[in-house]
Design a protein around this motif. Structure first.
Motif, PDB file in Angstrom:
ATOM      1  N   TYR A  30      13.625  -0.472   1.651  1.00 42.54           N
ATOM      2  CA  TYR A  30      12.578  -0.911   2.583  1.00 42.54           C
ATOM      3  C   TYR A  30      11.966  -2.242   2.138  1.00 42.54           C
ATOM      4  O   TYR A  30      11.889  -3.208   2.899  1.00 42.54           O
ATOM      5  CB  TYR A  30      11.518   0.186   2.673  1.00 42.54           C
ATOM      6  CG  TYR A  30      10.208  -0.219   3.304  1.00 42.54           C
ATOM      7  CD1 TYR A  30      10.159  -0.890   4.536  1.00 42.54           C
ATOM      8  CD2 TYR A  30       8.993   0.077   2.675  1.00 42.54           C
ATOM      9  CE1 TYR A  30       8.945  -1.254   5.107  1.00 42.54           C
ATOM     10  CE2 TYR A  30       7.778  -0.266   3.236  1.00 42.54           C
ATOM     11  CZ  TYR A  30       7.759  -0.943   4.449  1.00 42.54           C
ATOM     12  OH  TYR A  30       6.554  -1.297   5.005  1.00 42.54           O
ATOM     13  N   LYS A  31      11.557  -2.322   0.871  1.00 49.77           N
ATOM     14  CA  LYS A  31      10.871  -3.524   0.390  1.00 49.77           C
ATOM     15  C   LYS A  31      11.826  -4.687   0.157  1.00 49.77           C
ATOM     16  O   LYS A  31      11.453  -5.852   0.357  1.00 49.77           O
ATOM     17  CB  LYS A  31      10.085  -3.212  -0.885  1.00 49.77           C
ATOM     18  CG  LYS A  31       8.904  -2.308  -0.630  1.00 49.77           C
ATOM     19  CD  LYS A  31       7.960  -2.259  -1.808  1.00 49.77           C
ATOM     20  CE  LYS A  31       6.775  -1.359  -1.509  1.00 49.77           C
ATOM     21  NZ  LYS A  31       5.809  -1.307  -2.615  1.00 49.77           N
ATOM     22  N   LEU A  54       7.016  -9.404  -3.404  1.00 45.87           N
ATOM     23  CA  LEU A  54       7.515  -8.165  -2.803  1.00 45.87           C
ATOM     24  C   LEU A  54       8.930  -7.866  -3.301  1.00 45.87           C
ATOM     25  O   LEU A  54       9.295  -6.702  -3.497  1.00 45.87           O
ATOM     26  CB  LEU A  54       7.501  -8.275  -1.275  1.00 45.87           C
ATOM     27  CG  LEU A  54       7.445  -6.953  -0.496  1.00 45.87           C
ATOM     28  CD1 LEU A  54       6.199  -6.168  -0.872  1.00 45.87           C
ATOM     29  CD2 LEU A  54       7.472  -7.218   0.999  1.00 45.87           C
ATOM     30  N   LEU A  55       9.706  -8.917  -3.531  1.00 46.66           N
ATOM     31  CA  LEU A  55      11.061  -8.737  -4.066  1.00 46.66           C
ATOM     32  C   LEU A  55      10.994  -8.166  -5.486  1.00 46.66           C
ATOM     33  O   LEU A  55      11.777  -7.290  -5.854  1.00 46.66           O
ATOM     34  CB  LEU A  55      11.808 -10.065  -4.072  1.00 46.66           C
ATOM     35  CG  LEU A  55      13.296 -10.000  -4.452  1.00 46.66           C
ATOM     36  CD1 LEU A  55      14.069  -9.161  -3.433  1.00 46.66           C
ATOM     37  CD2 LEU A  55      13.890 -11.407  -4.528  1.00 46.66           C
ATOM     38  N   ALA A  56      10.034  -8.671  -6.275  1.00 46.73           N
ATOM     39  CA  ALA A  56       9.848  -8.148  -7.641  1.00 46.73           C
ATOM     40  C   ALA A  56       9.464  -6.677  -7.589  1.00 46.73           C
ATOM     41  O   ALA A  56       9.949  -5.856  -8.382  1.00 46.73           O
ATOM     42  CB  ALA A  56       8.759  -8.942  -8.362  1.00 46.73           C
ATOM     43  N   GLU A  57       8.608  -6.342  -6.627  1.00 50.14           N
ATOM     44  CA  GLU A  57       8.178  -4.952  -6.492  1.00 50.14           C
ATOM     45  C   GLU A  57       9.347  -4.070  -6.062  1.00 50.14           C
ATOM     46  O   GLU A  57       9.490  -2.924  -6.522  1.00 50.14           O
ATOM     47  CB  GLU A  57       7.039  -4.857  -5.475  1.00 50.14           C
ATOM     48  CG  GLU A  57       6.212  -3.613  -5.640  1.00 50.14           C
ATOM     49  CD  GLU A  57       5.074  -3.523  -4.634  1.00 50.14           C
ATOM     50  OE1 GLU A  57       4.288  -2.584  -4.761  1.00 50.14           O
ATOM     51  OE2 GLU A  57       4.990  -4.372  -3.726  1.00 50.14           O
ATOM     52  N   ALA A  58      10.207  -4.610  -5.195  1.00 47.52           N
ATOM     53  CA  ALA A  58      11.393  -3.859  -4.763  1.00 47.52           C
ATOM     54  C   ALA A  58      12.298  -3.545  -5.955  1.00 47.52           C
ATOM     55  O   ALA A  58      12.753  -2.414  -6.130  1.00 47.52           O
ATOM     56  CB  ALA A  58      12.166  -4.660  -3.713  1.00 47.52           C
ATOM     57  N   TRP A  59      12.521  -4.553  -6.795  1.00 49.07           N
ATOM     58  CA  TRP A  59      13.364  -4.339  -7.977  1.00 49.07           C
ATOM     59  C   TRP A  59      12.694  -3.401  -8.978  1.00 49.07           C
ATOM     60  O   TRP A  59      13.371  -2.699  -9.737  1.00 49.07           O
ATOM     61  CB  TRP A  59      13.718  -5.675  -8.635  1.00 49.07           C
ATOM     62  CG  TRP A  59      14.847  -6.349  -7.930  1.00 49.07           C
ATOM     63  CD1 TRP A  59      14.812  -7.483  -7.175  1.00 49.07           C
ATOM     64  CD2 TRP A  59      16.213  -5.891  -7.894  1.00 49.07           C
ATOM     65  NE1 TRP A  59      16.060  -7.766  -6.666  1.00 49.07           N
ATOM     66  CE2 TRP A  59      16.932  -6.814  -7.092  1.00 49.07           C
ATOM     67  CE3 TRP A  59      16.890  -4.811  -8.448  1.00 49.07           C
ATOM     68  CZ2 TRP A  59      18.299  -6.674  -6.845  1.00 49.07           C
ATOM     69  CZ3 TRP A  59      18.244  -4.666  -8.195  1.00 49.07           C
ATOM     70  CH2 TRP A  59      18.935  -5.597  -7.404  1.00 49.07           C
ATOM     71  N   HIS A  60      11.370  -3.384  -8.966  1.00 51.00           N
ATOM     72  CA  HIS A  60      10.646  -2.415  -9.801  1.00 51.00           C
ATOM     73  C   HIS A  60      10.995  -1.002  -9.338  1.00 51.00           C
ATOM     74  O   HIS A  60      11.212  -0.096 -10.158  1.00 51.00           O
ATOM     75  CB  HIS A  60       9.147  -2.683  -9.680  1.00 51.00           C
ATOM     76  CG  HIS A  60       8.367  -2.234 -10.871  1.00 51.00           C
ATOM     77  ND1 HIS A  60       7.090  -2.666 -11.142  1.00 51.00           N
ATOM     78  CD2 HIS A  60       8.655  -1.374 -11.870  1.00 51.00           C
ATOM     79  CE1 HIS A  60       6.648  -2.102 -12.239  1.00 51.00           C
ATOM     80  NE2 HIS A  60       7.582  -1.306 -12.702  1.00 51.00           N
ATOM     81  N   HIS A  61      11.068  -0.810  -8.026  1.00 50.05           N
ATOM     82  CA  HIS A  61      11.453   0.495  -7.478  1.00 50.05           C
ATOM     83  C   HIS A  61      12.898   0.834  -7.839  1.00 50.05           C
ATOM     84  O   HIS A  61      13.205   1.975  -8.193  1.00 50.05           O
ATOM     85  CB  HIS A  61      11.294   0.512  -5.958  1.00 50.05           C
ATOM     86  CG  HIS A  61       9.880   0.416  -5.481  1.00 50.05           C
ATOM     87  ND1 HIS A  61       8.862   1.133  -6.050  1.00 50.05           N
ATOM     88  CD2 HIS A  61       9.321  -0.316  -4.480  1.00 50.05           C
ATOM     89  CE1 HIS A  61       7.714   0.845  -5.424  1.00 50.05           C
ATOM     90  NE2 HIS A  61       7.978  -0.034  -4.476  1.00 50.05           N
ATOM     91  N   TRP A  78       0.831  -1.214   0.000  1.00 49.15           N
ATOM     92  CA  TRP A  78       0.000   0.000   0.000  1.00 49.15           C
ATOM     93  C   TRP A  78       0.860   1.256   0.000  1.00 49.15           C
ATOM     94  O   TRP A  78       0.515   2.257  -0.650  1.00 49.15           O
ATOM     95  CB  TRP A  78      -0.936   0.002   1.216  1.00 49.15           C
ATOM     96  CG  TRP A  78      -2.225  -0.717   0.983  1.00 49.15           C
ATOM     97  CD1 TRP A  78      -2.666  -1.864   1.572  1.00 49.15           C
ATOM     98  CD2 TRP A  78      -3.255  -0.331   0.055  1.00 49.15           C
ATOM     99  NE1 TRP A  78      -3.894  -2.226   1.078  1.00 49.15           N
ATOM    100  CE2 TRP A  78      -4.287  -1.301   0.155  1.00 49.15           C
ATOM    101  CE3 TRP A  78      -3.398   0.727  -0.834  1.00 49.15           C
ATOM    102  CZ2 TRP A  78      -5.443  -1.234  -0.620  1.00 49.15           C
ATOM    103  CZ3 TRP A  78      -4.549   0.800  -1.611  1.00 49.15           C
ATOM    104  CH2 TRP A  78      -5.553  -0.172  -1.495  1.00 49.15           C
ATOM    105  N   VAL A  79       1.981   1.216   0.728  1.00 49.35           N
ATOM    106  CA  VAL A  79       2.912   2.349   0.718  1.00 49.35           C
ATOM    107  C   VAL A  79       3.392   2.598  -0.715  1.00 49.35           C
ATOM    108  O   VAL A  79       3.430   3.735  -1.191  1.00 49.35           O
ATOM    109  CB  VAL A  79       4.127   2.075   1.640  1.00 49.35           C
ATOM    110  CG1 VAL A  79       5.217   3.132   1.416  1.00 49.35           C
ATOM    111  CG2 VAL A  79       3.698   2.081   3.097  1.00 49.35           C
ATOM    112  N   GLY A  80       3.721   1.496  -1.416  1.00 47.88           N
ATOM    113  CA  GLY A  80       4.177   1.605  -2.802  1.00 47.88           C
ATOM    114  C   GLY A  80       3.118   2.185  -3.722  1.00 47.88           C
ATOM    115  O   GLY A  80       3.408   3.025  -4.580  1.00 47.88           O
TER     116      GLY A  80
END
Length: 307
Positions: free
Chosen positions: A133-134, A146-153, A13-15
């Motif tokens: 953070y992620k 969540l790791l995929a989302e972190a790498w997206h960031h 949700w933060v993302g």
């Protein structure tokens, strides 16, 4: 288990909120300043929002307990979400590449305005904070989505760095009358697209391997074998197959026991095997044990001659 999903959902949700605000800011400033690199960066942030929504849906499905139709659980929903994020990255990357390439066959672009640099610097800082953070949370709770989302960031932060170089170079070129430097802005957009596409393919490849039931490397299963080898009554481990199922591991194991044991005694050994694996390895959540009658090499050779 419940706290794991609460942490992951909060991070997602933060993302969603941060990426939504960033996409809006970069899009508006990119349009006002005339920066193609920043507009491309805004599209990247917008894809982050869509990816985060897919991750949120995946996490909510993954936390459901096993049922009659899904006896192994719903863990792979996270991997499905990861693939969706990867596809979004690839699509956005291709669109950025097409948009940036068109500049080279049209009129010479004008350099972006200085406000574009402010937006880019803010984006780099915010996206790197989100990545750290992620990434740390994903490693802590073992979440591929969540790791995929972190790498997206992280890819967004890298693309913002490329955009910064492009915008700054274009501004310098216009100020000192070096027209060729103005093309650094669309070149930066092209570099951004390649970064985004590469990360997308990497994430898709890893999650696809899990979806195709690829077993863990033998080196990674050695600790499981050592655990089972110590159990009383286990004469031999005939086969051990472990595979990732979302955030947890499923193990199928065949163990050889004394063929003269009763069915009840063999069952007790299988329960000890299952209990030991679950107790000693946190990532293992499902264990299926098959009991085989233990036979020496001599016994097997004699049986083959008889047959």
């Amino acid at each position: 288990m419940e706290s794991r999903f609460k942490e992951a959902e909060f991070a997602t949700w933060v993302g969603i909120i941060v990426n939504g605000l960033l996409a809006l800011m970069k899009g508006v400033i990119g349009w006002l300043s005339g920066s193609r690199a920043l507009i491309a960066d805004a599209a990247h942030s917008a894809s982050d929002v869509a990816g985060s929504i897919a991750v949120l849906a995946g996490l909510r499905t993954a936390k459901k307990p096993p049922d009659a139709d899904h006896p192994y659980g719903h863990g792979k929903a996270e991997n499905v979400a990861t693939i969706i994020v990867a596809i979004l990255l690839i699509v956005v990357g291709v669109e950025i590449a097409i948009s940036s390439t068109k500049v080279f066959v049209g009129e010479m672009p004008s350099a972006p305005k200085g406000i574009a640099l402010v937006a880019i610097i803010a984006s780099i800082i915010i996206k790197e904070v989100l990545f750290q953070y992620k990434y740390r949370l994903a490693k802590k709770i073992n979440s591929s989505a969540l790791l995929a989302e972190a790498w997206h960031h992280r890819s967004d932060a890298l693309s913002s760095i490329a955009a910064f170089i492009g915008v700054f170079g274009a501004m310098v070129g216009q100020h000192f009358n070096y027209p060729i430097l103005v093309y650094l802005d669309p070149v930066a957009g092209l570099i951004v697209s390649l970064i985004v596409i590469k990360i997308g393919f990497s994430l898709a490849k890893e999650s696809s391997s899990i979806m195709m039931e690829q077993v863990l490397d033998p080196e990674k299963t050695k600790p499981f074998i050592r655990t089972v080898s110590k159990i009383e009554g286990v004469k031999r481990i005939d086969e051990l197959l472990a595979r990732t199922h979302g955030h947890y591991i499923v193990v199928d194991i065949k163990v050889g026991v004394d063929p003269n044991l009763s069915v009840e005694e063999g069952h007790r050994i299988s329960k000890r095997v299952k209990k030991a694996l679950l107790a000693n390895h946190n990532h293992i959540k499902r264990v299926f044990v098959h009991i085989n009658p233990y036979q020496t090499e001599g016994d097997l050779n004699r049986q083959e001659r008889i047959n």
